[in-house]
Scaffold this active site. Sequence first.
Site, PDB file in Angstrom:
ATOM      1  N   LYS A  55       5.575 -14.916   1.288  1.00  0.00           N
ATOM      2  CA  LYS A  55       6.050 -14.685  -0.084  1.00  0.00           C
ATOM      3  C   LYS A  55       6.881 -15.874  -0.555  1.00  0.00           C
ATOM      4  O   LYS A  55       6.746 -16.334  -1.690  1.00  0.00           O
ATOM      5  CB  LYS A  55       6.874 -13.387  -0.145  1.00  0.00           C
ATOM      6  CG  LYS A  55       6.028 -12.127  -0.026  1.00  0.00           C
ATOM      7  CD  LYS A  55       6.865 -10.860   0.132  1.00  0.00           C
ATOM      8  CE  LYS A  55       5.948  -9.669   0.425  1.00  0.00           C
ATOM      9  NZ  LYS A  55       6.684  -8.414   0.690  1.00  0.00           N
ATOM     10  N   GLN A  99      12.487  -5.823   1.921  1.00  0.00           N
ATOM     11  CA  GLN A  99      11.289  -5.735   2.771  1.00  0.00           C
ATOM     12  C   GLN A  99      11.334  -4.470   3.626  1.00  0.00           C
ATOM     13  O   GLN A  99      12.346  -4.182   4.272  1.00  0.00           O
ATOM     14  CB  GLN A  99      11.192  -6.991   3.653  1.00  0.00           C
ATOM     15  CG  GLN A  99       9.898  -7.101   4.436  1.00  0.00           C
ATOM     16  CD  GLN A  99       8.658  -7.296   3.556  1.00  0.00           C
ATOM     17  OE1 GLN A  99       8.723  -7.896   2.488  1.00  0.00           O
ATOM     18  NE2 GLN A  99       7.529  -6.791   4.001  1.00  0.00           N
ATOM     19  N   ASP A 122       8.851  -4.728  -6.617  1.00  0.00           N
ATOM     20  CA  ASP A 122       7.830  -3.990  -5.862  1.00  0.00           C
ATOM     21  C   ASP A 122       7.278  -2.808  -6.657  1.00  0.00           C
ATOM     22  O   ASP A 122       6.214  -2.277  -6.310  1.00  0.00           O
ATOM     23  CB  ASP A 122       8.443  -3.430  -4.572  1.00  0.00           C
ATOM     24  CG  ASP A 122       8.317  -4.384  -3.393  1.00  0.00           C
ATOM     25  OD1 ASP A 122       7.262  -5.021  -3.263  1.00  0.00           O
ATOM     26  OD2 ASP A 122       9.266  -4.464  -2.598  1.00  0.00           O
TER      27      ASP A 122
HETATM   28  N1  GUN Z   1       6.221  -3.809   3.619  1.00  0.00           N
HETATM   29  C1  GUN Z   1       4.867  -3.831   3.636  1.00  0.00           C
HETATM   30  N2  GUN Z   1       4.396  -4.072   2.390  1.00  0.00           N
HETATM   31  C2  GUN Z   1       5.466  -4.222   1.581  1.00  0.00           C
HETATM   32  C3  GUN Z   1       5.606  -4.505   0.209  1.00  0.00           C
HETATM   33  O1  GUN Z   1       4.649  -4.653  -0.562  1.00  0.00           O
HETATM   34  N3  GUN Z   1       6.894  -4.597  -0.237  1.00  0.00           N
HETATM   35  C4  GUN Z   1       7.965  -4.406   0.563  1.00  0.00           C
HETATM   36  N4  GUN Z   1       9.176  -4.483   0.020  1.00  0.00           N
HETATM   37  N5  GUN Z   1       7.860  -4.139   1.844  1.00  0.00           N
HETATM   38  C5  GUN Z   1       6.610  -4.054   2.360  1.00  0.00           C
END
Ligand code: GUN
Length: 285
Positions: A55, A99, A122
């Site tokens: 990311k 996350q 998100d």
């Molecule tokens: N863990 C796995 N996929 C995601 C996601 O799209 N966002 C976040 N914050 N955590 C994750």
Amino acid sequence: MDKAKIIDGKMVSELIKTKVTAQVSKIKAAEQRIPVLTIIQIGNHKASSTYIKNKKIACEKVGINCNVLNYLDTISEAELIKIIDELNNNAEIDAILVQLPLSEHINSEKIINTIATKKDVDGFTPKILGNLMLGHYNLLPGTPKGIMALFKHYQIQLFGQHAVIIGRSNIVGKPLANLLINASATVTVCHSQTKNLTTLTKQADILISAVGKAKFVTASMIKENAIVIDVGINWDEHNNLCGDVDFENVLPKVKMITPVPGGVGPMTIASLLENILYLYHINQT
Ligand code: GUN
């Protein structure tokens, strides 16, 4: 390999990233503040570290600032809430991403609910998910958004099609089910307690797997000419990245399929970049 069948998420994500880059360049040219994403990582979960690294790299490539705050997994819920509150009130930060998964002692729902809706990149907070269910799409969670973008790009018909989703998470299964219902697909959501899974998956015109188990979806579970979307990010016995689908054996049977890597993963990241820009613009006004 029959390349015509492969849904190229890497390529579609590059198209999106080119658009995002152009928009960020415009912001820079106008000498305005550059969009900022803050990622919170708790502990050092292996997969999370990989996702976060990807990311951050993606943000930097398109010119978005990304800072990662890493805390020990001994952090208390109260401390984490305080940190998020401060980020909510920091006008220099457009987007907050916590996350997942979090440590056992932390209530994820409580933490997500602390994120201000206007910074929830998100799209996991209740208001955004409620709007999604109602068909109001200002911002969508990254993975479902990315999958819908693939359907659009490849002109995959959803209207009247039977979509079967394996996985009922708040991140993928549930929001995607709602998006597909709103697009007039007939949707079946399967999960770990589903009986006769294969009977259901064999009915799918579109099968989406978000299970998190290598080679979980085998050729015998798939209807001839189905479209298969593989959300899984797993490591096989040789420590190679792979999805939920037994790709090699499934490929001859399907109409189209997403590979891993290069399918849904890059689309999730491209959607994240679009969401950061969206939040930047609403927070500027
Ligand atoms: N863990 C796995 N996929 C995601 C996601 O799209 N966002 C976040 N914050 N955590 C994750």
